[in-house]
Design a protein around this motif. Structure first.
Motif, PDB file in Angstrom:
ATOM      1  N   SER A   2       0.838  -1.203   0.000  1.00 58.77           N
ATOM      2  CA  SER A   2       0.000   0.000   0.000  1.00 58.77           C
ATOM      3  C   SER A   2       0.872   1.252   0.000  1.00 58.77           C
ATOM      4  O   SER A   2       2.047   1.230   0.378  1.00 58.77           O
ATOM      5  CB  SER A   2      -0.920  -0.015   1.215  1.00 58.77           C
ATOM      6  OG  SER A   2      -0.144  -0.085   2.408  1.00 58.77           O
ATOM      7  N   VAL A   3       0.284   2.355  -0.402  1.00 60.36           N
ATOM      8  CA  VAL A   3       0.999   3.618  -0.478  1.00 60.36           C
ATOM      9  C   VAL A   3       1.322   4.105   0.935  1.00 60.36           C
ATOM     10  O   VAL A   3       0.478   4.046   1.837  1.00 60.36           O
ATOM     11  CB  VAL A   3       0.160   4.672  -1.218  1.00 60.36           C
ATOM     12  CG1 VAL A   3       0.916   5.986  -1.322  1.00 60.36           C
ATOM     13  CG2 VAL A   3      -0.241   4.153  -2.595  1.00 60.36           C
ATOM     14  N   ASN A   4       2.547   4.562   1.132  1.00 60.81           N
ATOM     15  CA  ASN A   4       2.969   5.096   2.424  1.00 60.81           C
ATOM     16  C   ASN A   4       2.239   6.421   2.677  1.00 60.81           C
ATOM     17  O   ASN A   4       2.480   7.414   1.999  1.00 60.81           O
ATOM     18  CB  ASN A   4       4.484   5.299   2.425  1.00 60.81           C
ATOM     19  CG  ASN A   4       5.016   5.719   3.787  1.00 60.81           C
ATOM     20  OD1 ASN A   4       4.606   6.729   4.345  1.00 60.81           O
ATOM     21  ND2 ASN A   4       5.942   4.928   4.317  1.00 60.81           N
ATOM     22  N   GLN A   5       1.361   6.423   3.653  1.00 63.25           N
ATOM     23  CA  GLN A   5       0.509   7.588   3.887  1.00 63.25           C
ATOM     24  C   GLN A   5       1.282   8.792   4.407  1.00 63.25           C
ATOM     25  O   GLN A   5       0.948   9.942   4.096  1.00 63.25           O
ATOM     26  CB  GLN A   5      -0.611   7.221   4.875  1.00 63.25           C
ATOM     27  CG  GLN A   5      -1.574   6.178   4.345  1.00 63.25           C
ATOM     28  CD  GLN A   5      -2.267   6.633   3.071  1.00 63.25           C
ATOM     29  OE1 GLN A   5      -2.786   7.749   2.999  1.00 63.25           O
ATOM     30  NE2 GLN A   5      -2.275   5.767   2.056  1.00 63.25           N
ATOM     31  N   VAL A   6       2.314   8.559   5.199  1.00 57.24           N
ATOM     32  CA  VAL A   6       3.120   9.667   5.715  1.00 57.24           C
ATOM     33  C   VAL A   6       3.841  10.372   4.571  1.00 57.24           C
ATOM     34  O   VAL A   6       3.826  11.608   4.453  1.00 57.24           O
ATOM     35  CB  VAL A   6       4.136   9.170   6.772  1.00 57.24           C
ATOM     36  CG1 VAL A   6       5.082  10.303   7.183  1.00 57.24           C
ATOM     37  CG2 VAL A   6       3.403   8.618   7.991  1.00 57.24           C
ATOM     38  N   GLN A   7       4.476   9.575   3.715  1.00 59.93           N
ATOM     39  CA  GLN A   7       5.176  10.169   2.584  1.00 59.93           C
ATOM     40  C   GLN A   7       4.200  10.824   1.611  1.00 59.93           C
ATOM     41  O   GLN A   7       4.510  11.854   0.995  1.00 59.93           O
ATOM     42  CB  GLN A   7       6.013   9.100   1.875  1.00 59.93           C
ATOM     43  CG  GLN A   7       7.193   8.607   2.721  1.00 59.93           C
ATOM     44  CD  GLN A   7       7.940   7.469   2.065  1.00 59.93           C
ATOM     45  OE1 GLN A   7       7.364   6.671   1.336  1.00 59.93           O
ATOM     46  NE2 GLN A   7       9.245   7.400   2.326  1.00 59.93           N
ATOM     47  N   LEU A   8       3.039  10.239   1.483  1.00 59.13           N
ATOM     48  CA  LEU A   8       2.022  10.822   0.616  1.00 59.13           C
ATOM     49  C   LEU A   8       1.601  12.192   1.132  1.00 59.13           C
ATOM     50  O   LEU A   8       1.454  13.157   0.361  1.00 59.13           O
ATOM     51  CB  LEU A   8       0.820   9.885   0.549  1.00 59.13           C
ATOM     52  CG  LEU A   8      -0.190  10.121  -0.563  1.00 59.13           C
ATOM     53  CD1 LEU A   8       0.434   9.893  -1.931  1.00 59.13           C
ATOM     54  CD2 LEU A   8      -1.388   9.195  -0.381  1.00 59.13           C
TER      55      LEU A   8
END
Length: 566
Positions: A188-194
């Motif tokens: 899944s996409v890294n939410q913090v980096q997003l």
């Protein structure tokens, strides 16, 4: 079932219906299995032609390209094409025959360590010496070439394995190895980096999208284009990224780098944020890396961890499935983002695009290649034309002056820069896209590298248009020797070229030669109207150069150019 029969059956199971190759002793059982199999084999006239054709087939279709060769010289002739596919992330399966397993290591006739030779230019390589290992290795090779970041996989099969009978246990295992839909290997996409990426974009005043070849590989061209439109983001592309955002799109400033547009290179140097999507910051794109986008924060989106921060440190790295990343990033950006972004920046970029555009009003009677290519591009349906390039000045002119709405319609040897790529790649592209107009733009140096594939065009009766720009020089080398080596011209004179029109006629291919600008319109009409393969030989000035040019070791802002000269 023999190993060779299992190979062909497995290719069919994976929806491979066309392969390119050249037979020989160590691959002969496979060629025997091809007879009556329903898999179309295209006999090229050199193994390098076969691998480049498989490459063109794969790039233009998005499907797996497959080539066959025998051991020894057959395998070594594939290496350049395999390296080309590795540099440009092309899904390719190279299948080679090997001497019988009991002869490996004895310097047998036409024995070469194909496995060892290939290791530096493949995604993975296999040597099959036991029939029991074959099912797993073959199915894994096919899946691996197409999954994640695509690339070439080589499978070298001993001749006795090709002839051996598959054990019943292996045949049972074969059913378990039947092809499955390629699934994402990314988490899944890294939410913090997003969140960090969205913050950087929102805070930026002069953002710029830097789109590479990975955009199309990830099937994200439409998604990226819609994001660019929604948030009004000026965009530049790499050579391989041309078409990932349509060339005609108002926010597309063109290719950046050594021969990039002035508007693109100026924007890169002035931006305060660079959104890099599917690009590896190649030296030909960045120029002097220390001076590249000097004020910009970098958000780098890629599926390959190895590419992120490899050359330029990314302030935010988003590694994984590009479709998921772009979708999530667009959702996180505030709807007011495009209004927050400085209107002046967009205006400046679009103003530069207009004011710094290429000129085509060449004041001489000889044929000006950029004008010719712009004219050709305007006549082609952007949705139904594929252009393949060789390497040299003509390659850069195509990138600068022709328009594409898909990266699959612009096939060019980017990372390796392999002369001789264009003609066989066009052959492969035509087999993959029979309803498309396929044009090979070549030079008089490059065409001679694989000119034997004219025979392949004739044999199969397929229509490939060949636009041959002939300056009787190795043009790009001559240009560099002129600019950077005190005009000490060494081994670039090709004034003893053969008559290319006569060569084409000898292969049974129609041809025509022109040398004056007044002949261009009628010649292009005939070139495109003809239903068969056609070679248009175009004589151009030996002293014409590709402009602009960023000298080696310089910043992209330090491009040089020259005005028209009589």
């Amino acid at each position: 079932m023999r190993g060779a029969d299992y190979l062909i059956k497995t290719l069919k199971d994976h929806q491979v219906d066309t392969v390119f190759g050249y037979p020989g002793g160590a691959i002969m059982p496979v060629y025997d299995a091809l007879l009556g199999s329903g898999v179309k084999h295209v006999l090229c006239r050199h193994e390098q032609g076969a691998v480049f054709a498989a490459d063109g087939y794969a790039r233009s279709s998005g499907r797996l390209g497959v080539c066959l060769a025998t051991s020894g010289p057959g395998a070594t002739n594939l290496i350049t094409g395999i390296a080309n596919a590795q540099m440009d992330s092309v899904p390719l399966l190279a299948i080679t025959g090997q001497v019988a397993s009991n002869l490996i290591g004895t310097d047998a006739f036409q024995e070469i360590d194909t496995y060892g030779l290939s290791l530096s230019v493949v995604k993975h390589s296999y040597l099959v010496t036991r029939i029991e290992d074959f099912p797993h290795m073959l199915n894994e090779a096919i899946q691996l070439a197409q999954s994640g970041r695509p690339g070439p996989v080589l499978i070298d099969i001993a001749k006795d394995v090709q002839m051996a009978t598959m054990p019943a246990t292996s045949l049972a295992f074969c059913e378990e190895m039947r092809p499955k839909a390629l699934s994402s290997t990314f988490g899944s996409v890294n939410q913090v980096q997003l969140m960090q990426a969205a913050h950087l974009l929102t805070a930026s005043k002069q953002p710029l999208v830097y789109a590479g070849g990975g955009v199309d590989l990830a099937r994200c061209s439409e998604l990226l284009t819609s994001m660019i439109e929604r948030f009004k983001l000026p965009t530049v592309t790499t050579l391989k990224g041309i078409g990932s955002v349509p060339s005609s799109h108002p926010y597309n400033l063109g290719m950046l780098g050594m021969h990039g547009t002035k508007a693109a290179n100026t924007a890169v140097q002035d931006c305060d944020l660079l959104l890099v999507a599917g690009a590896r910051l190649d030296d030909r794109a960045t120029g002097d890396l220390q001076q590249f986008a000097p004020r910009a924060k970098v958000i780098h989106i890629d599926c390959d961890h190895a590419e992120v921060s490899k050359l330029r440190r990314a302030d935010v790295s988003l590694v994984g499935d590009m479709h998921d990343i772009l979708t999530a990033l667009a959702d996180r950006l505030e709807t007011s983002f495009s209004q927050q972004t400085a209107h002046h920046w967009r205006y400046q970029c679009l103003h530069n695009k207009e004011q710094l555009a290429f000129r085509y009003d060449a004041p001489f009677s000889s044929i000006y290649a950029p004008s010719l290519l712009k004219n050709l591009s305007a006549r082609c349906s952007q949705s139904k034309a594929i252009v393949t390039c060789d390497v040299g000045q003509h390659q850069m002119w195509v990138a600068q002056h022709m328009q594409f709405n898909s990266s699959r319609h612009h096939l060019s040897s980017g990372g390796l820069g392999a002369m001789g790529y264009g003609l066989p790649a066009a052959l492969g592209a035509k087999f993959a896209n029979p309803d498309f107009t396929v044009i090979n733009v070549s030079g008089d140096g490059s065409i001679m590298m694989n000119i034997q594939e004219l025979a392949t065009l004739k044999r199969y009766g397929i229509a490939v248009k060949i636009l041959l720009l002939d300056n009787q020089r190795l043009g790009m080398v001559r240009q560099w020797q002129n600019l950077f080596f005190e005009q000490r011209f060494s081994e670039v004179d090709l004034s003893d070229n053969p008559n290319f029109a006569e060569i084409a006629n000898a292969f049974g291919i129609r041809s025509h030669s022109i040398s004056q600008s007044s002949e261009v319109e009628a010649a292009l009409d005939d070139f495109l109207a003809n239903d068969d393969s056609y070679l248009l030989h175009v004589s151009i000035n030996p002293d014409d150069n590709v402009w602009p040019l960023v000298p080696p070791g310089k910043s992209n802002a330090d491009y040089i150019e020259e005005s028209f000269a009589e």
